[in-house]
Design an enzyme around this catalytic site. Structure first.
Site, PDB file in Angstrom:
ATOM      1  N   ARG A 117       1.039  -1.310   0.008  1.00 29.37           N
ATOM      2  CA  ARG A 117      -0.152  -0.095   0.016  1.00 29.37           C
ATOM      3  C   ARG A 117       1.054   1.064  -0.110  1.00 29.37           C
ATOM      4  O   ARG A 117       0.519   2.178  -0.675  1.00 29.37           O
ATOM      5  CB  ARG A 117      -0.910   0.005   1.111  1.00 29.37           C
ATOM      6  CG  ARG A 117      -2.102  -0.868   0.832  1.00 29.37           C
ATOM      7  CD  ARG A 117      -3.075  -0.865   2.275  1.00 29.37           C
ATOM      8  NE  ARG A 117      -4.036  -1.795   1.909  1.00 29.37           N
ATOM      9  CZ  ARG A 117      -5.092  -2.285   3.065  1.00 29.37           C
ATOM     10  NH1 ARG A 117      -4.786  -2.214   4.335  1.00 29.37           N
ATOM     11  NH2 ARG A 117      -6.076  -3.316   2.657  1.00 29.37           N
ATOM     12  N   LYS A 129     -18.696 -18.269   3.833  1.00 27.15           N
ATOM     13  CA  LYS A 129     -20.025 -17.856   3.936  1.00 27.15           C
ATOM     14  C   LYS A 129     -20.571 -17.121   2.813  1.00 27.15           C
ATOM     15  O   LYS A 129     -20.286 -16.233   2.153  1.00 27.15           O
ATOM     16  CB  LYS A 129     -20.450 -17.293   5.273  1.00 27.15           C
ATOM     17  CG  LYS A 129     -19.892 -17.900   6.365  1.00 27.15           C
ATOM     18  CD  LYS A 129     -20.174 -17.049   7.511  1.00 27.15           C
ATOM     19  CE  LYS A 129     -19.873 -17.756   9.047  1.00 27.15           C
ATOM     20  NZ  LYS A 129     -20.301 -16.870  10.106  1.00 27.15           N
ATOM     21  N   GLY A 152      -8.395  -9.650   0.384  1.00 27.14           N
ATOM     22  CA  GLY A 152      -6.887  -9.992   1.024  1.00 27.14           C
ATOM     23  C   GLY A 152      -6.450 -11.460   0.703  1.00 27.14           C
ATOM     24  O   GLY A 152      -5.346 -11.569   0.427  1.00 27.14           O
ATOM     25  N   GLY A 206     -13.000  -4.216   1.458  1.00 25.43           N
ATOM     26  CA  GLY A 206     -14.387  -3.991   1.278  1.00 25.43           C
ATOM     27  C   GLY A 206     -14.777  -3.022   0.310  1.00 25.43           C
ATOM     28  O   GLY A 206     -16.262  -3.416  -0.155  1.00 25.43           O
TER      29      GLY A 206
END
Length: 397
Positions: A41, A198, A351, A374
């Site tokens: 980053r 999930k 990630g 996100g």
């Protein structure tokens, strides 16, 4: 989405002598002693910083780091290690300034790193007073932190409302361009890989992509739920039986368009979730009640690899198995190598996806690697990110 771009301002000569405030994403992982363990980053932020300095600006950069308590700066929350790494990469001193919201003394050609912006009281709730204070520090606000673009905070949204000029930095602009290329104007076939533990965490993504893609490859616990929805036994594998109607609805939506959700024909199982657990390859119809499905099998991997090599565009979010364990990484390795070998434009984010890309050394073969977690997922869901929305509205004003 039309936004003002910092690169255009520089090219037009509108940056020289101006105070430029860059919101970067320098939230890097650190070891227990505070040493930076991975600096992707930071490196990704360099083009924007260099662009501003070369254009003759007085440059201020800030970022969040970790999860500090507002109003309290502790050593663990400090950007000091980031300032040191930036200094090494830029080959120049990078002073770190705390308590900066009320004023920053800086001249053209100078660079200063402003302490962890999430320490400022009102940052996360997008305080108008704080946003106006930040905006008063600069002539040009540059948002270059895609990883925070899904958050409406003072340093990502509020400052863009009140700064004299608000624009997108090169990293943010590149993310926008890559996502538009992959989803808005894709070369066909468009194949999406969505994997994770999930269905519930990615249900809206699956539902959104079901209207767009030609193939929707599911992996991990998500694949187990879809296998269950298709009438297959999954033993004691991770799944969400309460979401079978939603899984079937996604499959039906794809089928109605002549598209598909490939269901594994073979899997790799174990009796326990452990790196040293013996791995057994089985047909998907032969999973025992005490089996854990931890990867797709070689037949399934070969079929999916062929589809990926024939794709026009690939969107990748998530490994298809427990790739951290050597015995259960072959499916993810096959997927990664197929994407690398494909002539498709590929965009990858998340990630675990980035960890898989690094593990198999295919960085140079991915069309675009997203720095957002996100934010990347919310774009896949079809959401408009707050930071992009305000930049678009400022550009149209």
């Amino acid at each position: 989405m039309n936004v003002l771009r910092f690169a255009d301002l520089c090219a037009q000569g509108r940056v020289a002598g101006q105070r430029v405030f860059i919101r970067a994403d320098l939230n890097v992982p650190q070891d227990p002693l505070g040493a930076i363990t991975e600096d992707t980053r930071i490196r990704a932020s360099l083009p924007c910083i260099r662009m501003a300095l070369e254009a003759g600006a007085a440059v201020m950069v800030t970022s969040h780091l970790g999860r500090p308590t507002e109003g309290t700066l502790t050593p663990v929350d400090s950007l000091a290690p980031v300032a040191q790494r930036l200094s090494e990469l830029l080959g120049r001193p990078v002073p770190l300034l705390a308590n900066w919201t009320h004023g920053v003394a800086i001249k053209p050609g100078e660079l200063v790193l402003l302490e962890n912006c999430r320490v400022n009281v009102g940052e996360k709730k997008n305080s108008e007073a704080l946003a106006r204070q930040m905006a008063s520090l600069c002539d040009i606000f540059v948002h270059d932190a895609f990883g925070t673009a899904h958050r409406a905070e003072a340093s990502t949204y509020g400052i863009a409302q009140y700064a004299a000029v608000a624009c997108a930095g090169p990293l943010l602009a590149a993310e926008m361009d890559a996502i538009t290329l992959a989803l808005a104007n894709p070369r066909r076939p468009l194949v999406a890989i969505v994997a994770g533990s999930k269905v519930s965490t990615k249900l809206t993504i699956l539902q959104s992509l079901a209207d767009k893609v030609d193939q929707l490859i599911v992996g991990g616990g998500i694949a187990n739920t879809f296998m269950l929805a298709a009438g297959l036994k999954i033993g004691k594998s991770l799944a969400e039986p309460d979401l079978l109607p939603q899984a079937r609805a996604v499959m039906a939506a794809m089928s109605a368009r002549g598209a598909s959700v490939p269901i594994p024909s073979d899997v790799v199982t174990a009796k326990t979730f452990a790196a040293d657990a013996p791995a057994t390859i089985k047909a998907a119809t032969e999973v025992d009640d005490d089996d854990l499905i931890l990867d797709i099998g070689p037949q399934t991997a070969a079929l999916l690899a062929a589809q990926l090599k024939a794709a026009g565009t690939i969107v990748w979010n998530g490994p298809v198995g427990v790739f951290e364990f050597a015995a259960f990484e072959q499916g993810t390795r096959a997927i990664a190598q197929a994407i690398a070998a494909s002539s498709a434009f590929s965009i990858a984010g998340g990630g675990d996806t980035l960890a898989a890309i690094a593990k198999y050394g295919i960085e140079s073969h991915i069309g675009y690697i997203s720095t957002g977690g996100g934010a990347f997922l919310e774009v896949l869901e079809g959401k408009t990110l707050p930071a992009l929305d305000i930049l678009s509205r400022r550009a149209a004003a």
